[in-house]
Design a protein around this motif. Sequence first.
Motif, PDB file in Angstrom:
ATOM      1  N   ARG A  71      -4.221 -62.395  18.425  1.00  0.00           N
ATOM      2  CA  ARG A  71      -4.642 -63.893  17.644  1.00  0.00           C
ATOM      3  C   ARG A  71      -3.768 -63.353  16.825  1.00  0.00           C
ATOM      4  O   ARG A  71      -3.145 -62.933  15.735  1.00  0.00           O
ATOM      5  CB  ARG A  71      -5.658 -64.071  17.160  1.00  0.00           C
ATOM      6  CG  ARG A  71      -6.500 -64.414  18.099  1.00  0.00           C
ATOM      7  CD  ARG A  71      -6.846 -65.261  18.108  1.00  0.00           C
ATOM      8  NE  ARG A  71      -7.392 -66.186  19.195  1.00  0.00           N
ATOM      9  CZ  ARG A  71      -8.775 -66.386  18.976  1.00  0.00           C
ATOM     10  NH1 ARG A  71      -8.966 -66.214  17.530  1.00  0.00           N
ATOM     11  NH2 ARG A  71      -9.598 -66.112  19.960  1.00  0.00           N
ATOM     12  N   LEU A  83      -7.856 -68.176  13.418  1.00  0.00           N
ATOM     13  CA  LEU A  83      -8.923 -67.818  13.663  1.00  0.00           C
ATOM     14  C   LEU A  83      -9.688 -68.869  13.291  1.00  0.00           C
ATOM     15  O   LEU A  83      -9.766 -70.054  12.843  1.00  0.00           O
ATOM     16  CB  LEU A  83      -9.236 -66.274  12.672  1.00  0.00           C
ATOM     17  CG  LEU A  83      -7.863 -65.088  12.823  1.00  0.00           C
ATOM     18  CD1 LEU A  83      -8.575 -64.436  11.635  1.00  0.00           C
ATOM     19  CD2 LEU A  83      -8.814 -64.973  14.147  1.00  0.00           C
ATOM     20  N   ASP A 131     -14.896 -65.707  15.686  1.00  0.00           N
ATOM     21  CA  ASP A 131     -14.328 -64.972  16.216  1.00  0.00           C
ATOM     22  C   ASP A 131     -14.776 -63.630  15.912  1.00  0.00           C
ATOM     23  O   ASP A 131     -15.646 -63.334  14.883  1.00  0.00           O
ATOM     24  CB  ASP A 131     -12.626 -64.761  15.190  1.00  0.00           C
ATOM     25  CG  ASP A 131     -12.413 -66.284  16.388  1.00  0.00           C
ATOM     26  OD1 ASP A 131     -12.689 -66.718  17.663  1.00  0.00           O
ATOM     27  OD2 ASP A 131     -11.368 -66.314  16.196  1.00  0.00           O
ATOM     28  N   LEU A 190     -13.319 -60.308  15.069  1.00  0.00           N
ATOM     29  CA  LEU A 190     -12.608 -58.931  14.765  1.00  0.00           C
ATOM     30  C   LEU A 190     -12.219 -57.699  15.033  1.00  0.00           C
ATOM     31  O   LEU A 190     -13.716 -57.365  14.872  1.00  0.00           O
ATOM     32  CB  LEU A 190     -12.327 -59.427  13.384  1.00  0.00           C
ATOM     33  CG  LEU A 190     -11.091 -58.669  12.983  1.00  0.00           C
ATOM     34  CD1 LEU A 190      -9.838 -58.909  13.806  1.00  0.00           C
ATOM     35  CD2 LEU A 190     -10.847 -58.826  11.153  1.00  0.00           C
TER      36      LEU A 190
END
Length: 472
Positions: free
Chosen positions: A345, A363, A367, A369
Amino acid sequence: MRRILQVLLPVGIFLVFGVLIALILASKEEPQQRRFAPPSPEVVVRTLEREDFQITLHSQGAVRARTRSSLIPEVRGRIVKVSPNFQEGAFFEQGEVLLEIDDRDYLAELAVSKSALAQAELELQQETARYEQARRDWERLNPGVNATELTLREPQLRQTRAAVASAEARVATAELNLKRSKVTAPYAGRILTKNVDVGQYVTTGSQLAEIYAVDFAEVRLPLTASQIGFLDLPAIYRGSNPSIDNGPKVVLSTTVGGERYSWEGRVVRSEGAVDERTRQIFVVAQVENPYGASVPGRPPLKVGTFVQAEIEGSTLRDVFVIPREVYRENSYVLVVDGQNNLERRKVTTVWENDRNIVVRNGLSDGDLLCLTDVPYALEGWEVVAKNEDASKNAPMVAGGPASGRQGGASYPDQVLAKLGDKLPAALKDELVAVAASKDFSKLRPLMGKIASWAEANGEEMPPRPMGGQPRS
């Protein structure tokens, strides 16, 4: 005939053995082909949520006094006495007598001026009496007629009144000079440097000492143009007060004797020009009562001390705060999608420091990470995601001891547990060495060797964890 048998019998035997060997080879079962697939890496993830982030600006500077002065006498003479506090480093209070100059000349001057004042007052009384007598005589001899000022002695009266005023001024000056022979402190402060002592003759304008006030300490803090943009300071225009009321908070800190100490203050103003050499802007932080014992055990904030400053900046609303180490190539971060595959991303930073980057776009809430440093991470690589709350003590490198675990044991441990007694000594020692050194870059080729040995000897490898290869 016997000769023919001697020739054909060996040939027949060889043919029979050849046929038997061919039949054996033809009836051999094809070994089952097994392909070793390395385990999918286990990665630690964090569920992203928007939050507010308080920016802290970092700077540094040297402490200086808000007020600093040169102590200069207003009269001349020989110093006859100094205060015990008139020495370098000593504190003094406002109005305290720091030193005394010989005042005998000024006492004599005061006596002379008072004598002159008494004489002038006498002459004023006499002239006043003459004025009244002249007025009465004129009115008796010339009723109804206006007299001139000279006839009534009004100029002489004004002259004597002016002489009295002049004599009074000389007395006031003599009294002031006598008072000035005692040099007093203009404010509560401290002696920085001392230039004179008892017995020394000083003149008007001589520098007696360098002093500074102890009510406030100030620090000039350089900031870049980008940092100033995140500092809540009002714009200062012509005609407005340059001082800032209730400015941003500042924490100043330094190390003294191996201990870290801090002082709280506020930004009170910004300077009016950009430094031409560094292109930086200076703001001034102020700390109240730097020499007070407000915190037990903390030393005073001395003038000249070099300090680090943390300035309270703006608050960024609805942003994502990401560890700086997961920001790859200053361009993108890795997230785990819904199919447990890695995805790149691209993000744009709003703010960054040594520990975090702050992102507003690129973002979304929820999400995952990827916090694990995945070597040679390929987009679409299938991984095993594990939430960071359950992995506080887990290694943060994919393919490390946490990779490919089942039932709490790593995949090499499972291989050793199942095949350790049967493995050749060389393979077993190599596998133990890899597991001990945690150099899992050698795991793939080593597992290939062990898989080949297992196939050749009819042994089964332990099942690998769920996962797979990167998508093609």
